[in-house]
Design a protein around this motif. Structure first.
Motif, PDB file in Angstrom:
ATOM      1  N   ALA A  19      49.626 107.803   8.271  1.00 27.74           N
ATOM      2  CA  ALA A  19      48.076 107.960   8.773  1.00 27.74           C
ATOM      3  C   ALA A  19      47.933 109.681   8.409  1.00 27.74           C
ATOM      4  O   ALA A  19      48.568 110.121   8.000  1.00 27.74           O
ATOM      5  CB  ALA A  19      48.263 107.921  10.467  1.00 27.74           C
ATOM      6  N   THR A  20      46.289 108.732   8.732  1.00 26.27           N
ATOM      7  CA  THR A  20      45.822 110.536   8.215  1.00 26.27           C
ATOM      8  C   THR A  20      45.751 110.966   8.923  1.00 26.27           C
ATOM      9  O   THR A  20      46.551 111.314  10.103  1.00 26.27           O
ATOM     10  CB  THR A  20      44.532 109.916   7.427  1.00 26.27           C
ATOM     11  N   PRO A  21      45.896 113.151   8.755  1.00 26.05           N
ATOM     12  CA  PRO A  21      46.045 114.083   9.678  1.00 26.05           C
ATOM     13  C   PRO A  21      44.710 113.548  10.716  1.00 26.05           C
ATOM     14  O   PRO A  21      44.811 114.780  12.264  1.00 26.05           O
ATOM     15  CB  PRO A  21      46.012 115.284   8.704  1.00 26.05           C
ATOM     16  N   SER A  22      43.209 113.372  10.151  1.00 24.78           N
ATOM     17  CA  SER A  22      42.051 113.151  11.012  1.00 24.78           C
ATOM     18  C   SER A  22      42.631 111.827  12.065  1.00 24.78           C
ATOM     19  O   SER A  22      41.948 112.409  13.269  1.00 24.78           O
ATOM     20  CB  SER A  22      41.129 113.345  10.339  1.00 24.78           C
ATOM     21  N   GLU A  23      43.069 111.259  11.269  1.00 23.43           N
ATOM     22  CA  GLU A  23      43.474 110.652  12.426  1.00 23.43           C
ATOM     23  C   GLU A  23      44.588 110.253  13.219  1.00 23.43           C
ATOM     24  O   GLU A  23      44.209 109.891  14.966  1.00 23.43           O
ATOM     25  CB  GLU A  23      44.081 108.644  11.270  1.00 23.43           C
ATOM     26  N   VAL A  24      45.476 110.896  13.250  1.00 24.80           N
ATOM     27  CA  VAL A  24      46.384 111.649  14.628  1.00 24.80           C
ATOM     28  C   VAL A  24      46.122 112.512  15.203  1.00 24.80           C
ATOM     29  O   VAL A  24      46.188 112.553  15.865  1.00 24.80           O
ATOM     30  CB  VAL A  24      47.388 112.102  13.473  1.00 24.80           C
ATOM     31  N   PHE A  25      45.244 113.422  14.810  1.00 23.86           N
ATOM     32  CA  PHE A  25      44.384 114.192  15.590  1.00 23.86           C
ATOM     33  C   PHE A  25      43.584 113.256  16.668  1.00 23.86           C
ATOM     34  O   PHE A  25      43.179 113.990  17.674  1.00 23.86           O
ATOM     35  CB  PHE A  25      43.187 114.767  14.641  1.00 23.86           C
ATOM     36  N   SER A  26      42.492 112.985  15.911  1.00 18.62           N
ATOM     37  CA  SER A  26      41.593 111.939  17.099  1.00 18.62           C
ATOM     38  C   SER A  26      42.970 110.772  17.605  1.00 18.62           C
ATOM     39  O   SER A  26      42.091 110.100  18.775  1.00 18.62           O
ATOM     40  CB  SER A  26      40.708 110.941  16.213  1.00 18.62           C
ATOM     41  N   TRP A  27      43.825 110.256  17.318  1.00 17.20           N
ATOM     42  CA  TRP A  27      44.599 109.552  18.357  1.00 17.20           C
ATOM     43  C   TRP A  27      45.603 110.585  19.566  1.00 17.20           C
ATOM     44  O   TRP A  27      45.330 110.548  20.505  1.00 17.20           O
ATOM     45  CB  TRP A  27      46.203 109.194  17.514  1.00 17.20           C
ATOM     46  N   ILE A  28      45.612 111.803  19.140  1.00 15.48           N
ATOM     47  CA  ILE A  28      46.419 113.002  20.074  1.00 15.48           C
ATOM     48  C   ILE A  28      45.000 113.003  21.028  1.00 15.48           C
ATOM     49  O   ILE A  28      45.403 112.873  21.988  1.00 15.48           O
ATOM     50  CB  ILE A  28      46.890 113.786  19.476  1.00 15.48           C
ATOM     51  N   GLU A  29      43.835 113.496  20.429  1.00 17.21           N
ATOM     52  CA  GLU A  29      42.881 113.357  21.271  1.00 17.21           C
ATOM     53  C   GLU A  29      42.738 112.213  22.524  1.00 17.21           C
ATOM     54  O   GLU A  29      42.782 112.813  23.629  1.00 17.21           O
ATOM     55  CB  GLU A  29      41.327 114.111  20.664  1.00 17.21           C
ATOM     56  N   GLU A  30      42.108 111.241  21.671  1.00 17.54           N
ATOM     57  CA  GLU A  30      42.051 110.188  22.576  1.00 17.54           C
ATOM     58  C   GLU A  30      43.561 110.077  23.627  1.00 17.54           C
ATOM     59  O   GLU A  30      43.356 109.896  25.128  1.00 17.54           O
ATOM     60  CB  GLU A  30      42.281 108.815  21.650  1.00 17.54           C
ATOM     61  N   SER A  31      44.741 109.706  23.464  1.00 13.76           N
ATOM     62  CA  SER A  31      45.568 110.031  24.270  1.00 13.76           C
ATOM     63  C   SER A  31      45.550 110.498  25.887  1.00 13.76           C
ATOM     64  O   SER A  31      45.953 109.912  26.041  1.00 13.76           O
ATOM     65  CB  SER A  31      46.836 109.930  23.635  1.00 13.76           C
ATOM     66  N   THR A  32      45.170 111.794  24.743  1.00 12.58           N
ATOM     67  CA  THR A  32      45.681 112.921  26.079  1.00 12.58           C
ATOM     68  C   THR A  32      44.549 112.868  26.844  1.00 12.58           C
ATOM     69  O   THR A  32      44.399 113.317  28.318  1.00 12.58           O
ATOM     70  CB  THR A  32      45.122 114.944  25.296  1.00 12.58           C
ATOM     71  N   SER A  33      43.153 112.020  26.329  1.00 12.49           N
ATOM     72  CA  SER A  33      41.776 112.404  27.481  1.00 12.49           C
ATOM     73  C   SER A  33      42.082 111.368  28.268  1.00 12.49           C
ATOM     74  O   SER A  33      42.139 111.131  29.551  1.00 12.49           O
ATOM     75  CB  SER A  33      40.994 112.408  26.432  1.00 12.49           C
ATOM     76  N   LEU A  34      42.832 109.766  27.840  1.00 12.27           N
ATOM     77  CA  LEU A  34      42.604 109.151  28.202  1.00 12.27           C
ATOM     78  C   LEU A  34      43.930 107.902  29.470  1.00 12.27           C
ATOM     79  O   LEU A  34      44.134 108.157  30.076  1.00 12.27           O
ATOM     80  CB  LEU A  34      43.157 107.417  27.349  1.00 12.27           C
ATOM     81  N   LEU A  35      45.015 109.023  28.821  1.00  6.07           N
ATOM     82  CA  LEU A  35      46.753 109.431  29.840  1.00  6.07           C
ATOM     83  C   LEU A  35      46.450 110.013  30.644  1.00  6.07           C
ATOM     84  O   LEU A  35      47.147 110.526  31.640  1.00  6.07           O
ATOM     85  CB  LEU A  35      47.063 109.421  28.981  1.00  6.07           C
ATOM     86  N   SER A  36      45.446 111.545  30.401  1.00  5.51           N
ATOM     87  CA  SER A  36      45.334 112.779  31.303  1.00  5.51           C
ATOM     88  C   SER A  36      46.575 112.791  30.791  1.00  5.51           C
ATOM     89  O   SER A  36      47.178 113.727  32.080  1.00  5.51           O
ATOM     90  CB  SER A  36      45.117 112.445  32.894  1.00  5.51           C
ATOM     91  N   LEU A  37      47.141 113.350  29.640  1.00  6.47           N
ATOM     92  CA  LEU A  37      47.927 114.197  28.909  1.00  6.47           C
ATOM     93  C   LEU A  37      47.938 115.676  29.172  1.00  6.47           C
ATOM     94  O   LEU A  37      46.876 116.060  28.566  1.00  6.47           O
ATOM     95  CB  LEU A  37      48.856 113.741  28.279  1.00  6.47           C
ATOM     96  N   SER A  38      49.334 116.173  28.989  1.00  7.17           N
ATOM     97  CA  SER A  38      48.638 117.578  28.024  1.00  7.17           C
ATOM     98  C   SER A  38      49.538 117.802  27.127  1.00  7.17           C
ATOM     99  O   SER A  38      50.789 116.667  27.170  1.00  7.17           O
ATOM    100  CB  SER A  38      49.986 118.424  29.264  1.00  7.17           C
ATOM    101  N   ALA A  39      49.258 118.491  26.187  1.00  2.74           N
ATOM    102  CA  ALA A  39      50.161 118.861  24.528  1.00  2.74           C
ATOM    103  C   ALA A  39      50.746 120.119  24.046  1.00  2.74           C
ATOM    104  O   ALA A  39      49.480 120.997  24.632  1.00  2.74           O
ATOM    105  CB  ALA A  39      49.085 118.201  23.633  1.00  2.74           C
TER     106      ALA A  39
END
Length: 186
Positions: free
Chosen positions: A10-30
């Motif tokens: 995946a592109t770095p931008s796609e991974v950034f979006s995925w991490i951003e979505e995951s942390t928001s959707l699942l209330s995660l900390s990075a």
């Protein structure tokens, strides 16, 4: 006692979006690790700090990072999922890897311990990225010429665009294998 792993291109931008979505959707900390031995840091939400890190750890809740030795991180004990972000240079895109390990050695009690909650978090996190991944990924050993297809590896549309523009897909530390979204011709 076990581990789980999901690899994809995946592109770095796609991974950034995925991490951003995951942390928001699942209330995660990075939590970010930039260099071995360097102190860990909470992700500040910036794209650059995320994608320049060596590892990204996703956690169900915030952790007092002063209690986590940077030279001996035990993701299983902490319930953390480790993400190896992609590296992109002029001609190559490295794979992204999501890893879960439920066990660790506890020196104090001289025994292996287990935290199965780590795998439950892994399942939630991979569920967010899986819908945008296509498979299989095809591989070719450039020395022997042997080819394989991997159903458990995936790729995104952005990775295909990079591939089509001349960026090879690689695994860090593996120089004799190339990867592709298409079957290699004989």
């Amino acid at each position: 006692m076990s581990s789980r792993q999901k690899s994809f291109f995946a592109t770095p931008s796609e991974v950034f979006s995925w991490i951003e979505e995951s942390t928001s959707l699942l209330s995660l900390s990075a939590v970010l690790r930039h260099n071995p031995g360097q102190a860990l840091e909470e992700w500040d939400g910036s794209k650059n700090s995320l994608l320049t890190s060596l590892f990204i750890y996703l956690a169900q809740s915030k952790t007092d990072l002063r209690t986590v030795p940077a030279n001996n991180i035990m993701p299983g004990k902490l319930g953390w999922i480790r993400v190896v972000p992609p590296r992109l240079d002029q001609s190559r895109l490295s794979e992204t890897v999501i890893q879960s390990r439920s066990d660790w050695w506890d020196n104090a009690i001289r025994s292996t311990c287990e935290n199965r909650a780590t795998h439950h978090l892994y399942a939630k996190i991979t569920k967010v990225i899986s819908p945008i991944l296509k498979s299989p990924v095809h591989a070719k050993n450039i020395i022997t010429g042997r080819t394989s297809s991997y159903q458990d590896m995936g790729y995104t549309d952005g990775a295909v665009e990079l591939f089509n523009s001349g960026h090879g897909w690689v695994q860090e530390g593996t120089s004799n294998v190339i990867f592709s979204p298409r079957i290699f011709s004989e």
